[in-house]
Write an enzyme that holds these catalytic residues in place. Structure first.
Site, PDB file in Angstrom:
ATOM      1  N   ASP A  50       9.154  -3.873  -1.212  1.00  0.00           N
ATOM      2  CA  ASP A  50       8.576  -3.641   0.120  1.00  0.00           C
ATOM      3  C   ASP A  50       8.638  -2.147   0.439  1.00  0.00           C
ATOM      4  OD1 ASP A  50       7.339  -4.053   2.511  1.00  0.00           O
ATOM      5  OD2 ASP A  50       9.070  -4.926   3.527  1.00  0.00           O
TER       6      ASP A  50
ATOM      7  N   LEU B   6       1.757   2.784  -1.018  1.00  0.00           N
ATOM      8  CA  LEU B   6       1.720   4.106  -1.639  1.00  0.00           C
ATOM      9  C   LEU B   6       1.183   5.140  -0.654  1.00  0.00           C
ATOM     10  CD1 LEU B   6       0.371   3.113  -5.176  1.00  0.00           C
ATOM     11  CD2 LEU B   6       2.696   2.958  -4.270  1.00  0.00           C
ATOM     12  N   ARG B   7       0.718   4.689   0.513  1.00  0.00           N
ATOM     13  CA  ARG B   7       0.220   5.565   1.598  1.00  0.00           C
ATOM     14  C   ARG B   7      -1.015   6.345   1.192  1.00  0.00           C
ATOM     15  NH1 ARG B   7       3.277   2.871   5.241  1.00  0.00           N
ATOM     16  NH2 ARG B   7       5.457   3.478   5.272  1.00  0.00           N
TER      17      ARG B   7
ATOM     18  N   HIS C 155       8.407   7.174   4.037  1.00  0.00           N
ATOM     19  CA  HIS C 155       8.118   7.870   5.292  1.00  0.00           C
ATOM     20  C   HIS C 155       8.474   9.343   5.170  1.00  0.00           C
ATOM     21  CE1 HIS C 155       7.096   4.575   7.955  1.00  0.00           C
ATOM     22  NE2 HIS C 155       8.156   3.886   7.572  1.00  0.00           N
TER      23      HIS C 155
END
Lengths: 326, 427
Positions: free
Chosen positions: B307, B64-65, B311
């Site tokens: 997965d 999820l950054r 970005h």
């Protein structure tokens, strides 16, 4: 292959020069024929034609280069282009600017053609996909992918000495795995209907499925050289010893170095080529390099005409124009 | 709060069947199926006629950054993407910034999800070693007590086999699941494409199968040695499937998943250096893809994950070897799973099991079942909704799909978490 072949326009003319793969025999032949017509220019007193007059060419070398860059620059000068040469490895991108920003900033200076060398395989395609319409990209070496202008000057050299590709056995010796030159040569030789293309290398310097490129693979130099018409030696980078790919330069020379004795296994009139820079005593014996079968220096001079040919075809004024630049 | 979902086709991944039935939800749980509970009075009714009713999906690996990489995504954007796509539980790998190796970071993630999230359940996976540095164990028991559901060193190397052995021993002692993505970092090197004819042709630095299988062989031996319950993530090679199959037959406590894109894409899809197809492990060969599918079909591969690796545009706007690996996968997990049904890999309920009850059981989550007394996390899907996949239409902040232009089928109409409708398709 490439379904998205951006090198050619709808009429099959060159827009970019990115890889030999994706081109066809007639384009390759046209490059060779055009280059032939340019050879005389280089032999004149005034070595200039006005084909690129008013055009600006930017040479972007993200990796260092001596002969490719200087022959491109000479080719551009002889075509009367305005030239901007940047050694990008020491400029903007090291300050954190993205590749695309660098490219777009230069495009804003109305560059017509980019000659680019970059360490990433595929970078030439990347740049070609992102330049504006009417701007061309020439690949001067992208990673381990292709180096098409080198391959074309090699084809020119072969044709100059050997004429008919369909009768030839060509052996490429050395580090195929890391060589963009070898990939381009293999595609070009196959497109020109070469009778047999061989690669000779230790297994550690062969990519997997090398045969799928359309070559015969030999791990034994003597066998591979037998009856060859053309022997192309590839440069062995010194750093290959560090990655455990090879034990030593000495052993490499013992197994794969080209000595006169070994060269005698090839046809008596076989020519020896090397894209340079060569390591004397590592992949090739000095006496062979300087011997009368070697055409290594001729390759360099042909490189100028071939690059002039490619650039002139891209600007759409193929062939030699009348009149010198005054 | 009471909710009736009527006339839908229930997909039961436990009984492995489908049946026309009604679901009665009271408070946060499924109260009963088929017959209403005593004194049931629906405050809300959803007519699911012509639709499929599934347990909310469980994604065993989704980045999820958050915290740390807001330019790529954050917990708000990604949980919104999750619920829009019927995913109600997500496991978050520990390679956030800072890494999940201390209770404060776990608290931060819970707090951020509670404050900004869209109700999806987010389960942090703890770092196996501090800073994921590969040397010193993190505080496994404390992290477990704080809600971490497993431990993993994500894609980072461990200093030695000794560290790995001890970490697995320690985890076994704490009854903590170990998640391993098998990678031999030396063999992987700076590779960016499967070692095969495509990498050879494109001159791309190649990743051999042994980069995965040599590591996996060692990992399996350490499972045999330590008895640590171990889940292998993101398998990509035919030989890996075979090794896991044999290890399971020996009774080792292992499970496995693969990223769902590995079942659809191969190295050939790289085409002319298409960086949207850059993944790690790399897209492999047709042969590997077929073996992974077989592994899914026979249960060697227990579950499928997105997965998910969102970005920013710039991360992919580079020459192939310099682009960042990963695919934004939340928006395509369900439609791709349904495509496997269409392609007759497995019946519907079996495929749904691989993205719901199976991962839930591996991790030990209260999810993935459509049964009385279970949490009411439910997705209602229109199975006939066709659309063309466009990354720029993703809810995820990461628009980096590898399926641009694909015809997909199956769209989530409604997502319910803890008995509450958290998403409704108004289009």
């Amino acid at each position: 292959m490439p379904a998205d072949n951006i090198q050619l326009d709808d009429n099959g003319k060159l827009l970019h020069f990115l890889s030999i793969e994706g081109l066809n025999q007639s384009i390759l032949t046209e490059i060779l024929d055009t280059a032939e017509s340019f050879t005389s220019v280089s032999e004149r007193n005034v070595k200039k034609v006005p084909i690129l007059r008013g055009k600006t060419v930017a040479n972007l070398f993200f990796e260092s280069s001596t002969r490719t860059r200087s022959t491109f620059e000479l080719a551009e000068q002889r075509l009367s282009a305005d030239i901007l040469s940047l050694n990008v490895s020491t400029s903007a991108t090291t300050k954190g600017e993205s590749l695309l920003d660098t490219l777009q900033n230069l495009e804003a200076m109305q560059i017509d053609m980019f000659v680019i060398r970059h360490r990433d395989s595929g970078s030439a395609y990347f740049f070609a996909q992102h330049v504006g319409p009417g701007v061309s990209v020439l690949n001067a070496g992208d990673g381990q992918h292709e180096h098409p202008s080198q391959a074309m000057l090699d084809m020119y050299t072969i044709r100059h000495y050997k004429k008919d590709f369909s009768q030839l056995r060509v052996a490429i010796v050395g580090d195929i795995l890391h060589s963009r030159v070898a990939r381009s040569q293999i595609h070009a030789l196959n497109l020109l209907n070469t009778a047999e293309v061989r690669v000779i290398a230790p297994r550690t310097l062969l990519p997997v499925n090398t045969e799928s490129l359309g070559v015969q693979v030999f791990e034994d130099l003597d066998q591979g050289l037998k009856d060859a018409d053309v022997v192309i030696m590839l440069r062995l980078q010194k750093e290959r010893m560090r990655g455990a790919l090879l034990p030593s330069e000495k052993e490499y020379f013992r197994l794969y170095g080209l000595s006169q004795d070994r060269l005698n296994l090839a046809k008596p009139d076989a020519i020896v080529m090397h894209p340079g820079p060569a390591n004397r005593g590592v992949e090739i014996e000095s006496s062979v390099m300087d011997g009368n079968q070697s055409v290594i220096l001729q390759q360099v001079s042909f490189g100028i005409s071939v690059r002039m040919a490619v650039m002139s075809m891209i600007v759409g004024q193929s062939g030699l124009q009348t009149g010198d630049e005054s | 709060m009471s909710l009736l979902i009527k006339n839908g086709l229930l997909i039961d991944p436990v009984a492995r069947n489908t049946k026309q039935s009604d679901i009665y939800v009271v408070q946060d749980k499924i109260s009963s199926i088929g017959k209403p509970p005593a004194n049931f009075n629906a405050e809300q009714t959803i007519d699911a006629k012509g639709h499929w009713v599934l347990p909310g999906l469980v994604d065993i690996q989704a980045r999820l950054r958050d915290p740390g990489q807001p330019q790529k995504a954050n917990i708000a954007s990604e949980t919104a993407a999750a619920i829009k796509n019927g995913i109600t539980s997500l496991c978050l790998p520990p390679d956030t910034q800072p890494v999940i190796d201390n209770s404060a970071t776990v608290e931060l993630i819970h707090h951020r999800n509670a404050t900004f999230g869209h109700s999806a359940r987010v389960y942090p996976i703890a770092a196996l070693t501090r800073e994921l540095g590969g040397e010193q164990l993190s505080n496994v028991a404390s992290l477990k007590a704080n809600g971490c559901v497993a431990i993993s060193n994500a894609t980072r190397p461990l200093a030695s086999n000794l560290v790995q052995r001890r970490a697995m021993d320690y985890a076994a002692g704490e009854d903590m699941l170990v998640i391993i993505q098998p990678i031999d970092h030396d063999l992987q090197g700076h590779g960016c494409a499967h070692e095969g004819a495509i990498a050879t042709r494109l001159g791309l630095p190649a990743i051999p199968e042994a980069a995965e299988t040599a590591a996996l062989a060692k990992d399996i031996e350490l499972v045999a040695q330590t008895g640590a319950r171990t889940h292998f993530g993101q398998l990509s090679c035919a030989r890996s499937v075979d090794m896991v199959r044999r290890a399971k037959a020996k009774g080792l406590p292992i499970t496995a998943d693969c990223a769902i894109h590995q079942l659809f894409l191969t190295d050939q899809d790289i085409g002319n250096f298409d960086s949207s197809k850059l993944t790690l492990p790399p897209l492999r060969s047709q042969y590997d893809k077929a073996a992974l599918r077989e592994g899914v079909a026979d249960g060697t591969i227990d579950c499928l994950c997105s997965d998910h690796q969102p970005h920013e545009t710039d991360a992919k706007l580079r020459p192939f070897p310099s682009a960042e690996p990963g695919i934004s996968g939340l928006d395509t997990l369900l439609p791709l799973a349904l495509r496997l049904v269409e392609e007759e890999l497995l019946p519907l309920a079996d495929i749904i099991a691989r993205v719901s009850v199976n991962p839930a059981q591996i991790i030990g989550l209260p999810a993935g079942k459509l049964e009385a007394a279970e949490l009411a996390d439910i997705a209602i899907v229109d199975p006939d909704a066709y659309y063309v996949c466009h990354g720029n239409e993703f809810v995820s902040q990461g628009k980096n799909t590898a399926f641009e232009g694909w015809d997909l089928k199956g769209r989530v109409q409604t997502t319910i978490i803890s008995g509450e409708v958290v998403y409704n398709d108004n289009s």
